[in-house]
Each structure stands twice: as C-alpha cells, then as structure tokens.
Design an enzyme around this catalytic site. Structure first.
Site, PDB file in Angstrom:
ATOM      1  CB  SER A   1      -0.618  -0.089   0.848  1.00  0.00           C
ATOM      2  OG  SER A   1      -1.759   1.036   1.093  1.00  0.00           O
TER       3      SER A   1
ATOM      4  CE  LYS B   1      -3.233  -2.436  -0.314  1.00  0.00           C
ATOM      5  NZ  LYS B   1      -3.719  -2.294  -1.304  1.00  0.00           N
TER       6      LYS B   1
ATOM      7  CG  HIS C   1      -5.178  -1.158   4.028  1.00  0.00           C
ATOM      8  ND1 HIS C   1      -5.125  -0.478   2.154  1.00  0.00           N
ATOM      9  CD2 HIS C   1      -3.921  -0.245   4.205  1.00  0.00           C
ATOM     10  CE1 HIS C   1      -4.522   0.583   2.241  1.00  0.00           C
ATOM     11  NE2 HIS C   1      -4.042   1.113   3.081  1.00  0.00           N
ATOM     12  CG  ASN C   2      -7.336  -1.847  -0.360  1.00  0.00           C
ATOM     13  OD1 ASN C   2      -6.792  -1.412   0.198  1.00  0.00           O
ATOM     14  ND2 ASN C   2      -7.609  -2.106  -1.498  1.00  0.00           N
TER      15      ASN C   2
ATOM     16  CD  GLU D   1      -7.623   2.633   0.038  1.00  0.00           C
ATOM     17  OE1 GLU D   1      -6.701   2.551  -0.446  1.00  0.00           O
ATOM     18  OE2 GLU D   1      -8.393   2.863  -1.687  1.00  0.00           O
TER      19      GLU D   1
HETATM   20  C1  6PG Z   1      -3.409   1.163  -1.213  1.00  0.00           C
HETATM   21  C2  6PG Z   1      -4.521   1.905  -2.424  1.00  0.00           C
HETATM   22  C3  6PG Z   1      -4.750   0.832  -3.152  1.00  0.00           C
HETATM   23  C4  6PG Z   1      -5.846   0.337  -4.272  1.00  0.00           C
HETATM   24  C5  6PG Z   1      -6.406   2.128  -4.615  1.00  0.00           C
HETATM   25  C6  6PG Z   1      -7.923   2.322  -5.996  1.00  0.00           C
HETATM   26  O1  6PG Z   1      -3.069   0.481  -0.999  1.00  0.00           O
HETATM   27  O2  6PG Z   1      -1.762   1.699  -2.267  1.00  0.00           O
HETATM   28  O3  6PG Z   1      -5.435   0.850  -1.280  1.00  0.00           O
HETATM   29  O4  6PG Z   1      -3.840  -0.884  -3.556  1.00  0.00           O
HETATM   30  O5  6PG Z   1      -5.887  -0.103  -6.209  1.00  0.00           O
HETATM   31  O6  6PG Z   1      -6.220   3.024  -3.722  1.00  0.00           O
HETATM   32  O7  6PG Z   1      -8.714   1.158  -5.242  1.00  0.00           O
HETATM   33  P1  6PG Z   1     -10.478   1.514  -5.764  1.00  0.00           P
HETATM   34  O8  6PG Z   1      -9.994   1.607  -7.055  1.00  0.00           O
HETATM   35  O9  6PG Z   1     -10.918   0.135  -4.956  1.00  0.00           O
HETATM   36  O10 6PG Z   1     -10.720   2.676  -5.288  1.00  0.00           O
END
Ligand code: 6PG
Length: 475
Positions: A130, A184, A187-188, A191
């Site tokens: 990430s 991960k 994590h997303n 996010e």
């Molecule tokens: C990271 C992000 C990355 C992710 C983008 C787009 O941890 O660097 O999570 O891995 O690909 O944020 O995610 P989406 O297209 O699902 O919004």
C-alpha cells in the site's frame, strides 16, 4: 548484467512495480525487471541508470539475471493476469524458487495459488503493498502472508524498502496462506470508509455551510495537524488548493461526481457478510460509490424533486465555527469506528481462516507508508499490545472514551445534515453502530417473535434455556 546476481526480479513494470524496484535499487540491492511492454522496460532502464538494475523484455534473459533459488515478485493486475504470468513462468523455474504476488489479489485466489504452487514445489507469498506510486518509491506499508520460511528469504529486503515509523519498518510477516492479502483487503475496506466520511464532511461544509475551496483547504490543513492527522486528510487539504491545468479554475469543481472502484471495498463487505461481522461504514462507502455512479438517474431526480438542500438549522449560521469544530470531532469518532469495524473483521477472520493474526502488528505496520496511515493508529496499536486477544476494540475503555467524548458532536452533525437534506450515510451509520453496540437490549426479540409467528422458526427466552415455539395465531 552478470548472470545470477539479482536479489529479486520484478514482473510488471507499471507504476507500482517500477517504483518498488527502483526503491530496492536505491537501497543498494541488485534487481532485475521484466515487462512485455517495451516502453515500460525503457522507462525502467532510464530511471534506473546508475543503479544496479537490469531491465529486460526477454523473459529468459530476465530469469538468468536472478540469484538461485530465485525470488520473483509480480506486480500485475489482480485476477486472470496473475494466473497467466504464473503459468508462463512455471516451466522455466526450478523447485524452491519463490513467487511473490504484490498486487491486490483476492484472498481466495491467493489461498488457491498457495496450494497449487506448494504442490508443485514452489514457494509463494501473497503480499499487500500500500501507498500508491509515492509509497512504492519512498517506502510502502507491506503486508506479507504465506510460508514464514519463504518470508525469511526476503525479510531483509522488505524491511529495508518499507516505510519507517520511529525507525521501525512498516512490514512484518502476518500469517500463513492468504493472510497478507486478506489484511490488505480490509485495509482497502477501511480506506473506502474513511474516504466516504471525508467526502461527507466536504458536502456538509460546501452545501451546508457554503464554504469555498480556499476555506476547505484551510480547514482540512488545520484538521490534519490535530486529532485527524493522517494521509487522507493531508491529500484532501492539498486537493482543495489545486488549480486545473486546462482552465485555471479549481480542479475539484471540474471532476465528475461519480466514484469508480476496482472492487476491494466490495470484497471486504462481501466477506464481512459471509463471516457475519457488521462493518456498516464500509458497506455504506461501497453503496455510495455505486449510487454516485447512477449519475443519470440522480440528475433526473434532482430536477424532478428539487434537490436543493434546506438552509442550515436555526442559529447554525452564526455558529459556523462551532459546527466546523463539531464536525472535526464527529469525523474523528466516525473514522475511529471505521477502524474498529475493520479490526473486528480481522479478529473473526483470524480464527475462521486460521491466520492467527497479531492485530497489534497490523495496526503497527499501518502507521506509515499506507493510504490509511493516521495518528489514531497509535491508539489501536497500544490497545492490542495491552490485550492481544481483545474481542472488540470498543471493549478497550480508553479508546471507547474517545468516541464517548465526541458522541454529542456526532449526533449534532448527523441531525444537522438530515434537517438540511444532505446525505451522510457513513456518519449516520457509524453513530448507529456505536449506539447498537452499547445497547444491552435491542429490538431483536420482536424479530424472533415474527419469525416464529410466520414460520415456526422458534425463539429463545431470557428466563429459560432451550428453544421455544408458540401458537401465535391461537393466542
Ligand atoms: C493502496 C490502495 C490501492 C488501491 C487504490 C484504488 O493501498 O495503495 O488501496 O491498492 O488500488 O486505492 O482502489 P479502488 O479502485 O478500489 O478505489
């Protein structure tokens, strides 16, 4: 390059792969990169000039650069491309070679690949990476899972290139199989939740309070220096200060309000439903991305139903600063509750999938390098360090106090938003989540009664053990 001296090889020289490889080379590691795309190979050769980097468009030449047994990292799009690269690679590898998938692979794919490759005598690690382009180049947060023995082979390399917080690397072996990609994924999911919450605060201040972009820049900048400090706040402040290169106007006002997604947030929600772990802020964030995408319908309804928000409630105008301060607290509480939900999912998954996750370590490696890095992760780290088996973070009194101290502000913000007709589903649901968890008695007794009434599904009683059925229609 002399043969068989590269510590690691990278397949996939897109933004992430190339930058991570250059990061490794910056630290003195001998590395090799491969891509089918000549432009990407050329970009690596140019950016890596003067460093110990081999850039190859020929797979055999690439493999020949690598030390034996080989360590090969893939940074290719998740899904079928990963399987295709592995299939192409396998006939040219030797037993004991290590494949590392550094993409956003679905954990179920990673679990399958781990088994398939082990059966053929190859080592495999699924590693969440990430931090985007900048993170890959300067220091990402890395979430490796798979065999511990295989991780030992790349541990020094990963610890060297990962982000550091107080000299500690933001990487550690997380668990067997797909543990790394699972962490991960969550994590997303977090996010997504945090981004939706910030977006709602923007809507409230723009539509509700009528603030302009310069004021929004200033507020987010200030917030980033306080309790809300974190990467997503930092970039949000920056976004409001950026002019558009084409028109010179504020770029943010020219961007279409329909959010896209690659699906990792949705995977988190699907998995949470499967494991029956409530993560409503993340669910709402996924839902709002979908709803934002229904732009044509929204435009139609906006004109048919008069979407103009009602004025801020009585007295709020004079108290603008007061409401902004309340919003800062509300956002903090809601964000904290989003991490709480993600961690609750990890806690359950740790047992269900046999990952044996150390949640203190997860919080620790998220403090730097990754997209959800934020000051409040120190609190999570400390809560789990004291009580590694904590079933739910809200049971940590110090942490829950932080929500309690701000709940009135969260209520005020949510009611102000609903009175004005501004949608704040993630803020709302974070509050409902908190209220539900601290309710010793919920109305689920009625749901039990209804189920038994129409379907004889039975119910449990508070005054006796066992299951019961009543003849509701005859009573
Ligand atoms: C990271 C992000 C990355 C992710 C983008 C787009 O941890 O660097 O999570 O891995 O690909 O944020 O995610 P989406 O297209 O699902 O919004």
């Amino acid at each position: 390059m002399t043969t068989k001296i590269a510590e690691i090889g990278m397949i996939g020289l897109g933004v992430m792969g190339r930058n991570l490889l250059l990061n490794m080379a910056d630290h003195g590691f001998v590395v090799a990169g491969y891509d089918r795309d000549a432009d990407k190979v050329a970009a690596l050769a140019t950016e890596g000039s003067g460093k110990k980097v081999a850039a190859e468009q020929n797979i055999s030449a690439f493999l020949n650069c690598l030390k034996l047994p080989r360590a090969i990292m893939l940074l290719v799009p998740a899904g079928a491309p990963v399987d295709a690269v592995i299939a192409e690679l396998l006939p040219q590898l030797d037993t004991g070679d290590l494949i590392i998938d550094g993409g956003n692979s679905h954990f179920i794919d990673t679990a399958r690949r781990t088994q398939e490759l082990a059966a053929q005598g190859f080592e495999f690690l699924g590693v969440g990476v990430s931090g985007g382009e900048e993170g890959a180049r300067r220091g990402p947060s890395m979430m490796p899972g798979g065999s511990k023995k295989a991780y030992a082979r790349v541990q020094r390399l990963f610890e060297t290139v990962a982000a550091k917080v107080a000299d500690e690397p933001c990487v550690t072996w997380l668990g067997p199989g797909a543990a790394g990609h699972y962490v991960k994924m969550v994590h997303n999911g977090i996010e997504y939740g945090l981004m939706q919450l910030i977006a709602e605060s923007y809507d409230l201040m723009k539509r509700g309070l009528g603030l302009n972009n310069a004021q929004l820049h200033e507020i987010y900048r200030k917030w980033n220096q306080g309790i809300l400090s974190g990467f997503l706040l930092e970039i949000t402040a920056d976004i409001f200060a950026q002019p558009d290169e084409r028109t010179g106007r504020d770029r943010i006002d020219l961007i279409l309000d329909a959010a896209r997604q690659k699906g990792t947030g949705m995977w988190t929600s699907q998995e949470a439903m499967q494991l029956q772990v409530p993560i409503p802020v993340i669910d709402m964030a996924v839902m709002m991305r979908d709803l934002s995408g229904d732009k044509a319908e929204r435009d139609l309804l906006a004109s048919a139903l008069d979407s103009s928000s009602r004025p801020a409630p009585e007295g709020a105008e004079g108290d603008q600063q007061d409401l902004i301060d309340a919003l800062e607290n509300a956002l903090f509480a809601a964000m904290l509750l989003t991490y709480v939900q993600g961690m609750a999912l990890l806690h359950k998954a740790s047992t269900e999938h046999g990952y044996d996750l150390q949640l203190a370590e997860v919080a620790k490696i998220w403090r730097g390098g990754c997209i959800i890095r934020a000051a409040l992760l120190d609190d999570l780290w400390s809560a789990y360090s004291k009580q590694p088996q904590l079933a739910h973070l809200l049971l940590d009194r110090r942490l829950t106090q932080k929500v309690l101290d701000r709940q009135q502000d969260l209520r005020r913000v949510v009611s102000s938003a609903t009175e004005q007709g501004i949608p704040v589903p993630a803020l709302m649901t974070s509050l409902a989540y908190f209220d539900a968890y601290r309710s010793a008695r919920l109305p689920a007794n009625l749901i039990q009664a209804q189920r038994d009434y129409f379907g004889a599904h039975t119910y449990e009683r508070i005054d006796a053990t066992g299951t019961f059925h009543s003849e509701w229609q005859r009573s």
